[in-house]
Write an enzyme that holds these catalytic residues in place. Structure first.
Site, short mmCIF file in Angstrom:
data_model
loop_
_atom_site.label_atom_id
_atom_site.label_comp_id
_atom_site.label_asym_id
_atom_site.label_seq_id
_atom_site.Cartn_x
_atom_site.Cartn_y
_atom_site.Cartn_z
CE LYS A 155 5.43 -1.45 7.71
NZ LYS A 155 4.45 -2.32 7.18
CE LYS A 189 2.83 -9.81 15.36
NZ LYS A 189 1.33 -10.06 15.21
CD GLU A 223 -0.91 -10.26 6.89
OE1 GLU A 223 -1.59 -9.76 7.44
OE2 GLU A 223 -0.17 -9.40 5.34
CG ASP A 242 2.88 -4.83 3.64
OD1 ASP A 242 2.86 -3.76 4.27
OD2 ASP A 242 2.35 -5.41 3.98
CG HIS A 247 6.44 -6.91 10.17
ND1 HIS A 247 6.83 -6.06 11.15
CD2 HIS A 247 6.28 -6.88 9.56
CE1 HIS A 247 5.98 -4.73 10.53
NE2 HIS A 247 5.47 -5.44 10.18
C1 BG6 Z 1 1.84 -5.06 8.13
C2 BG6 Z 1 1.93 -4.52 7.57
O1 BG6 Z 1 2.93 -3.59 8.61
O2 BG6 Z 1 1.20 -5.98 9.27
C3 BG6 Z 1 -0.05 -4.80 6.64
O3 BG6 Z 1 1.50 -3.37 6.51
C4 BG6 Z 1 0.21 -6.44 7.42
O4 BG6 Z 1 0.21 -5.64 5.35
C5 BG6 Z 1 0.79 -6.24 9.40
O5 BG6 Z 1 -1.04 -6.56 7.41
C6 BG6 Z 1 0.05 -7.92 10.01
O6 BG6 Z 1 0.65 -7.53 10.82
P1 BG6 Z 1 -0.34 -9.14 11.76
O7 BG6 Z 1 0.58 -8.17 13.69
O8 BG6 Z 1 -1.19 -8.63 12.06
O9 BG6 Z 1 0.70 -9.76 11.61
#
Ligand code: BG6
Length: 482
Positions: A155, A189, A223, A242, A247
Site C-alpha cells: 500500500k 492479523k 493509535e 492511510d 484497513h
Molecule cells: C499503516 C499506516 O498502514 O498502518 C500507519 O500507514 C499505521 O499510519 C499502521 O500506523 C497501523 O498498523 P498497525 O498494524 O500497527 O495497527
C-alpha cells in the site's frame, strides 16, 4: 491462510525484494522470511535477492540483513549460516538495461542454487516507483519464466479511483490477476482472519448477525503514535487514504459480508466486493475530521500535527476521522456502521463492537423509557491482547432490581501464546499461492469509488489535544450519535 502449517507446500524460489535495504525489508520481510524457514514452514530453497539503488554488494547485504535479524530479537550466530548461503544483492540503475542486468542476475542465482524458476517480486518501494518497476519487469521478460511468478504490491494502492485503475491496468497488462498480491497487512492479523471462522462456524452468532438483532457496528482503530516522522507521505495521504480506504474498509467487508458458498479466495473476495459496492454514498454530516494538537503521551509532551517536522503551516491534513456508513443490503439496511480512527489518541486499541438491540419491553421497570441497563455487546479485540468480550446483563445479588453488566472474556494469549506477525502469515500465503487474504482489483477500485467523493470535499478540521479520544464532538469515544 492459517498461521501454523507444518507441511510446507512451498516450492524453491527466488524472493526478490525491490526496496531490499529499506525499512519494510528490515523490520518485516527479512525477519518473516527467516522465521518461516526456521519454523520449517518454508524449506531450504528460498533465496533472497535484495534490489536497491545502494551499492552494498552481496557481503554488505548479508551484514545488513544479519543486523536486521539481530534487531528483531535473534542471535547473530543463529542467523549467520542462512545469511551467508541465501542472500544476494543487486544494485539497480535507472536505465532500462538495469532490468536486463537484474534478469541475468536472477538467472545466474537460479542456476547456482538449482532453482526451477519460481519468483516472487515484492515491491517494498515508494508508490511513485511502482510503475517503472512493473514496466521494467515486463520489458525485461522477468514476468515470464519456467516456474510460477508472483508480484506483491504494498500500500498505498493509488491515491484515488483514477490512479488505482491506472495501476491495475498496468499490472494487468504485465501479469495475470492470479499472479498479483495486493497487500493489506490487516488481513494477515490472526484475529482478522478469525473473523471469518468466528462468523461462519458459530451459527449461534450468525443467527443474530443482521438488522433484526444488531443496532449498530463500530470499527475503531486508535493509535497512540503520531505520524512517526512520515510527514512527506502523510501530508498527501491523510487519515482516510492511510487507514480507512484500506484497513478499516477491509474490516467492514469481513464483518458485513455474506457467507461464501465455498472457502475459496475468489468466492470470499466476491462477497467482500458486494459489501463495499453496497455502501451508500457518505453524507457530509456523517463525517467528523480532527487534527491533533500538542498534548501528552505517557506523561511526555508531544507536538501538535502542525509542529511535526515536514508538515506545512497551512496543512489541511486530518489525523482523525469518524464516519457513519450504511450498507444497503438485505441484511444490514438502516444499521449504522461507525468507522473511527486517529493518531495520538490515549492508547493503541483496535476493536469491532457489535451492539445488539435492547429488549422490546423492559419488564423490570414496566416502561421502556425507564430501561437503565446496557445493551448486549460483542467486542472483538484486534489489538492489543487479542480476543473477545461478550457483555450481557445480570441481576446484582445486592439489591432487588439492580441490573449489572458483566462479560465473558476470551484472550488468544491465554490459550495460544504469541500470535504470528501479519507479514509472516501473508508471505507464507504468497509462497503457497493463496490469494484469500489479498485485495483483488475490483475490491480496491470499489473502495476508492466509495471514498473519492468524500476526499473531494475539503475537510472541516476540529482540533483535539494529543492524548484524548479525538474531537470533543466525538464525546469521549462514543459513537457519532445514533
Ligand atoms: C499503516 C499506516 O498502514 O498502518 C500507519 O500507514 C499505521 O499510519 C499502521 O500506523 C497501523 O498498523 P498497525 O498494524 O500497527 O495497527
Amino acid at each position: 491462510m492459517m498461521s501454523s502449517r507444518s507441511i510446507s507446500r512451498v516450492d524453491p524460489h527466488v524472493f526478490v525484494i525491490f526496496g531490499g535495504t529499506g525499512d519494510l525489508a528490515q523490520r518485516k520481510l527479512i525477519p518473516s522470511l527467516y522465521r518461516l524457514i526456521t519454523d520449517h514452514e518454508v524449506r531450504d530453497g528460498c533465496v533472497v535477492l535484495g534490489v536497491s539503488r545502494r551499492e552494498v554488494g552481496d557481503a554488505g547485504y548479508r551484514d545488513w540483513a544479519k543486523e536486521a535479524l539481530v534487531e528483531s530479537g535473534l542471535e547473530a550466530d543463529e542467523v549467520d549460516t542462512w545469511c551467508q548461503g541465501n542472500l544476494h544483492h543487486q544494485a539497480l540503475s535507472d536505465s532500462d538495461s538495469g532490468y536486463g542486468a537484474l534478469r541475468e542476475r536472477i538467472e545466474s542465482i537460479e542456476a547456482e542454487h538449482s532453482l526451477p524458476g519460481n519468483r516472487v517480486f515484492y515491491m517494498a518501494i515508494p508508490p511513485g516507483a511502482f510503475a517503472t518497476t512493473i514496466e521494467g519487469l515486463g520489458s525485461s521478460g522477468l514476468n515470464q519464466g519456467a516456474g510460477w511468478i508472483r508480484v506483491v504490491v504494498e500500500k498505498p494502492f493509488g491515491t484515488d479511483l483514477e490512479s488505482a485503475r491506472a495501476l491495475n491496468d498496468l499490472l494487468l497488462s504485465n501479469f495475470d490477476e492470479t499472479q498479483i498480491y495486493r497487500i493489506d497487512h490487516y488481513l494477515g492479523k490472526a484475529t482478522v482472519q478469525n473473523l471469518l471462522t468466528f462468523r461462519f462456524t458459530n451459527p449461534m452468532f450468525e443467527r443474530l448477525w443482521n438488522r433484526d438483532r444488531v443496532s449498530r457496528v463500530e470499527i475503531t482503530v486508535a493509535e497512540d503514535l503520531g505520524i512517526a516522522g512520515r510527514a512527506g507521505y502523510y501530508e498527501r495521504a491523510g487519515v482516510v487514504r492511510d487507514m480507512v480506504q484500506n484497513h478499516l474498509t477491509q474490516l467492514l467487508a469481513l464483518v458485513a459480508m455474506e457467507p461464501p458458498n465455498v472457502f475459496h479466495a475468489d468466492r470470499i473476495r466476491d462477497e467482500k466486493v458486494k459489501v463495499i459496492t453496497a455502501v451508500a454514498p457518505v453524507e457530509e454530516d456523517d463525517v467528523v475530521y480532527g487534527r491533533y494538537e500538542a498534548g501528552q503521551r505517557d506523561g511526555e509532551e508531544v507536538p501538535g500535527y502542525l509542529e511535526e517536522a515536514g508538515v506545512s503551516a497551512d496543512s489541511m491534513t486530518p489525523t482523525f476521522v469518524g464516519i457513519r456508513l450504511y450498507v444497503d443490503t438485505w441484511r444490514w439496511q438502516g444499521i449504522p456502521f461507525l468507522l473511527r480512527t486517529g493518531k495520538r489518541l490515549p492508547r493503541r486499541s483496535t476493536h469491532i463492537e457489535v451492539t445488539f438491540r435492547e429488549p422490546a419491553l423492559c419488564v423490570f421497570h414496566g416502561r421502556r423509557d425507564d430501561c437503565v441497563h446496557e445493551p448486549d455487546v460483542l467486542r472483538i479485540i484486534l489489538e492489543p491482547d487479542e480476543g473477545f468480550d461478550l457483555r450481557f446483563n445480570v441481576k446484582s445479588p445486592d439489591e432487588d432490581t439492580t441490573i449489572d453488566t458483566q462479560a465473558l472474556h476470551f484472550r488468544y494469549s491465554d490459550v495460544y501464546g504469541k500470535l504470528p506477525d501479519a507479514y509472516q502469515t501473508l508471505i507464507l500465503d504468497i509462497l503457497e499461492g493463496d490469494q484469500t487474504l489479498f485485495v483483488r482489483a475490483d475490491e480496491v477500485e470499489a473502495s476508492w469509488r466509495l471514498y473519492d467523493p468524500l476526499l473531494e470535499r475539503p475537510p472541516k478540521l476540529i482540533g483535539y489535544t494529543a492524548g484524548t479520544w479525538g474531537p470533543p464532538e466525538m464525546d469521549q469515544g462514543a459513537p457519532l450519535g445514533d
